[in-house]
Design a protein around this motif. Structure first.
Motif, mmCIF file in Angstrom:
data_model
loop_
_atom_site.group_PDB
_atom_site.id
_atom_site.type_symbol
_atom_site.label_atom_id
_atom_site.label_comp_id
_atom_site.label_asym_id
_atom_site.label_seq_id
_atom_site.Cartn_x
_atom_site.Cartn_y
_atom_site.Cartn_z
ATOM 1 N N GLU A 57 0.838 -1.192 0.000
ATOM 2 C CA GLU A 57 0.000 0.000 0.000
ATOM 3 C C GLU A 57 0.877 1.247 0.000
ATOM 4 N N GLY A 110 1.528 5.321 0.568
ATOM 5 C CA GLY A 110 1.071 6.422 1.410
ATOM 6 C C GLY A 110 1.601 7.745 0.894
ATOM 7 N N GLU A 111 1.869 8.656 1.811
ATOM 8 C CA GLU A 111 2.365 9.973 1.444
ATOM 9 C C GLU A 111 3.857 9.910 1.105
ATOM 10 N N TYR A 136 2.420 -1.206 4.429
ATOM 11 C CA TYR A 136 1.854 0.109 4.121
ATOM 12 C C TYR A 136 2.905 1.181 4.393
ATOM 13 N N LYS A 144 3.287 4.355 5.098
ATOM 14 C CA LYS A 144 2.469 5.495 5.514
ATOM 15 C C LYS A 144 3.056 6.809 5.028
ATOM 16 N N SER A 145 4.356 6.949 5.189
ATOM 17 C CA SER A 145 5.017 8.143 4.665
ATOM 18 C C SER A 145 6.483 7.854 4.408
ATOM 19 N N ASP A 155 8.230 5.566 7.358
ATOM 20 C CA ASP A 155 7.244 5.246 8.392
ATOM 21 C C ASP A 155 6.325 4.180 7.789
ATOM 22 N N VAL A 156 6.485 2.948 8.268
ATOM 23 C CA VAL A 156 5.862 1.800 7.592
ATOM 24 C C VAL A 156 5.085 0.936 8.580
ATOM 25 N N ASP A 157 3.872 0.592 8.206
ATOM 26 C CA ASP A 157 3.054 -0.352 8.976
ATOM 27 C C ASP A 157 3.153 -1.743 8.359
ATOM 28 N N HIS A 183 0.641 -6.720 14.354
ATOM 29 C CA HIS A 183 0.767 -5.383 13.755
ATOM 30 C C HIS A 183 1.942 -4.649 14.382
ATOM 31 N N THR A 225 4.556 -0.956 13.719
ATOM 32 C CA THR A 225 4.936 0.232 12.959
ATOM 33 C C THR A 225 6.440 0.411 13.073
#
Length: 208
Positions: free
Chosen positions: A47, A49-50, A133, A135-136, A151-153, A165, A167
């Motif tokens: 996924e 992200g930003e 994911y 995220k940024s 910054d990854v999930d 889960h 981060t």
């Protein structure tokens, strides 16, 4: 077939930024041995992200007409070819990371089988679904050596239930000299790769 489509996407992404400042790192590798095995098929879903990029500073030119002319030419180049001066950890870099992650799991037989997917409908309930994911992604300024922060999930689902889960926030080393920006991409990517493998091992250990 899905892998071919994914690799085609990477090829397009690499071509699109072949002349840009950031370039694109080669595949990254996991250098330690992996001894655990999970007897399931795994799907990896990526996924976006930003994405926050940084731009190389513009040459202000030296004294005299030649200096002003050089500054004017560079200003035109900045305007006409902005990607040439832009540093980012974007789609192309993430695509290389994701295929590298799949290869690490496959080469080390972490799962019975592993596959990158773009459609969640492919996943069967008994299989493992791993979502990565981004995220940024951020690239610092020239003054901060274009340091990369990811910054990854990571989430793991089994039987369509979330079972793990984490981060991860990782940065490229700011006290090292990198001859190219793609070396810095490799540095931060290897850190993320190590964290994700550790996370999968932690989940597997806790589940058994």
């Amino acid at each position: 077939m899905k892998k071919i489509i994914f690799l085609l996407f990477i090829a397009i992404a690499l071509t699109a930024c072949a002349n840009s400042a950031e370039q694109v790192m080669p595949p990254v590798h996991y250098n330690d041995s992996i001894t655990f095995h999970i007897p399931k098929k795994a799907y990896i879903y990526w996924e976006l992200g930003e994405q926050y990029s940084s731009t190389a500073p513009q040459n202000m030119g030296g004294p005299g007409l030649s200096g002003l002319a050089a500054a004017f030419i560079e200003a035109e180049e900045h305007q006409n070819n902005p990607s040439k001066y832009t540093y980012t950890y974007g789609k192309a870099q993430q695509a290389v990371f994701m295929t590298s992650l799949e290869d690490v799991f496959s080469d080390n037989h972490v799962f019975n089988n592993v596959e990158l997917i773009t459609d969640l409908k492919q996943v069967h309930s008994q299989d493992v679904l791993m979502k990565i994911y981004f995220k940024s992604t951020r690239v610092a300024s020239y003054e901060n050596n274009y340091q990369i922060t990811l910054d990854v999930d990571m989430s793991i689902e089994v039987n369509r239930k979330l079972v793990f889960h984490r981060t991860y926030v990782v940065q490229s080393d700011n006290d090292k000299y990198f001859s190219t920006f793609k070396d810095q991409q490799t540095n931060v990517s290897q850190k993320l790769l190590v964290d994700i493998v550790k996370g999968v091992k932690q989940w597997h250990t806790n589940a058994n």
